[in-house]
Design a protein around this motif. Sequence first.
Motif, short mmCIF file in Angstrom:
data_model
loop_
_atom_site.label_atom_id
_atom_site.label_comp_id
_atom_site.label_asym_id
_atom_site.label_seq_id
_atom_site.Cartn_x
_atom_site.Cartn_y
_atom_site.Cartn_z
N MET A 80 34.78 -31.42 26.29
CA MET A 80 34.61 -31.18 27.88
C MET A 80 33.48 -32.12 28.25
SD MET A 80 36.30 -28.85 29.38
CE MET A 80 37.60 -29.76 28.87
N GLY A 81 32.54 -32.65 27.46
CA GLY A 81 31.39 -33.56 27.85
C GLY A 81 32.11 -34.91 28.07
N THR A 82 33.32 -35.22 27.12
CA THR A 82 33.59 -36.42 27.31
C THR A 82 34.52 -36.75 28.47
OG1 THR A 82 35.48 -36.01 25.87
CG2 THR A 82 33.47 -36.82 24.61
N SER A 83 34.93 -35.51 29.12
CA SER A 83 36.02 -35.63 30.19
C SER A 83 35.37 -36.20 31.44
CB SER A 83 36.66 -34.30 30.28
OG SER A 83 35.80 -33.20 30.83
N VAL A 84 34.15 -35.88 31.45
CA VAL A 84 33.09 -36.45 32.76
C VAL A 84 32.12 -37.51 32.44
CG1 VAL A 84 33.54 -34.15 33.93
CG2 VAL A 84 31.76 -34.50 32.15
N SER A 85 32.49 -38.36 31.33
CA SER A 85 31.47 -39.43 31.13
C SER A 85 31.54 -40.50 31.94
CB SER A 85 32.05 -39.96 29.54
OG SER A 85 33.44 -40.47 29.78
N ALA A 99 28.98 -28.66 30.36
CA ALA A 99 29.17 -27.32 31.32
C ALA A 99 29.89 -27.99 32.53
CB ALA A 99 27.85 -26.89 31.89
N TYR A 100 29.64 -29.08 33.01
CA TYR A 100 30.30 -29.68 34.21
C TYR A 100 31.58 -29.91 33.74
CZ TYR A 100 31.12 -33.13 38.02
OH TYR A 100 31.49 -33.77 39.24
#
Length: 400
Positions: A80-85, A99-100
Amino acid sequence: MDISMIKHEENIKKFIEKVKLDKTAARNIDYFTQLLIDHHVRFKNISKNDICIFGVSIPEEFIRALDLNPLWVLGGSFHMGTSVSDTLPRDVDPVVRSAYGMYKAIVQETKNTLNAIIPYQNDSFRKLSWIMKTEGTVVHEFDLPSIKDMNVLSEVYKNNVNKLIKDLENTYKRELKAYKLFAAQREINSAKAAIFELIQLNNEKPNLLSAEVLFLIMSAYYSTPNLKEYEKQVKKVIKEMYARQNQAVVDKPQLLVIGSPMFFPNNKIISMIEELGAEMKFYNNEISMFFEVNEIQGGESLNDMIEEICNCYYKRNYMPLNIIEQKSLNMEVLGTQGVLFHILKGEVVYDYELLKLEKLFKEKEIPVFRIETDYSPEDKEQLKIRIEAFIEMLRHSKLT
């Protein structure tokens, strides 16, 4: 569905299948695994009264008493973290990044507009708040004091809670009532008391539940839309554990893990400790203390009830030192052979406690070992070597 979401789902299902095959898994484990799937993968049970809460420093009693549903967004997922990198600055810590990513996935999958409560615990949360505001999200800010060993800061915390309550009342056109706050507090306490009984039982009789199974059951608390049903299912596990308690217990080094909380699906350290032949103690640590009961008396004024709840949260959340000191003579602490101080990269607030904790445990001749990591699987082997050496040292010291 993008590749990050696919990997996120695969990772969760892999962990859940592992737990379901665990010989210590409770007979009703499917109830808890389904809650986690619905919350982290399927994004079910989302309603217009849901409000996203980043972190566990916000007293949920006030949220529920306003007839809002806390939709916990706690991080824990590397994917999930890599999806908003590409969206967040590079220095944003892995918890906030993850979380974001989950928040964005929920909004995209459900097509719902969700307000959010963000605690200003560090710079990463402040940056997140600014970004979400620019995207049009209604963000309710909550300034959380970083250092909590000064009485004046407890008053700051209470004032900030009251500001948050007023903000929510104005946004949702609702008024916090004393009777609703008391009812919400009783329902939350009842569910938490069941979890805490399970934690204590498992520490008194190690290996009734593996750390992974217990971690999964505890994590499901933050995924349930129905606290009463969750409590009922936890009590079923407790009943089953009492029936099992005469089973033979394997003697393993007892390891207390404190520091940054580990929320589902971040089982990296928990699984590693068990695989290396040690017993992780959940009692008195940062994970389990969120499930201690916050007792307030009925019939008091609304302001008195708010103050009591604030006192409970202020002393407990992000304060492992207070919890350990208050119970420093308990066998749960004295019976610990070693302490693993776990820090997630960027979560500086937890490191404030390290020197004091090292001093406290040194007086009790209990070694403290600090590790810093994130959600990435890349450092697993390195961590494994270091933790294995620490466990071997504990095992040797026990023999001598």
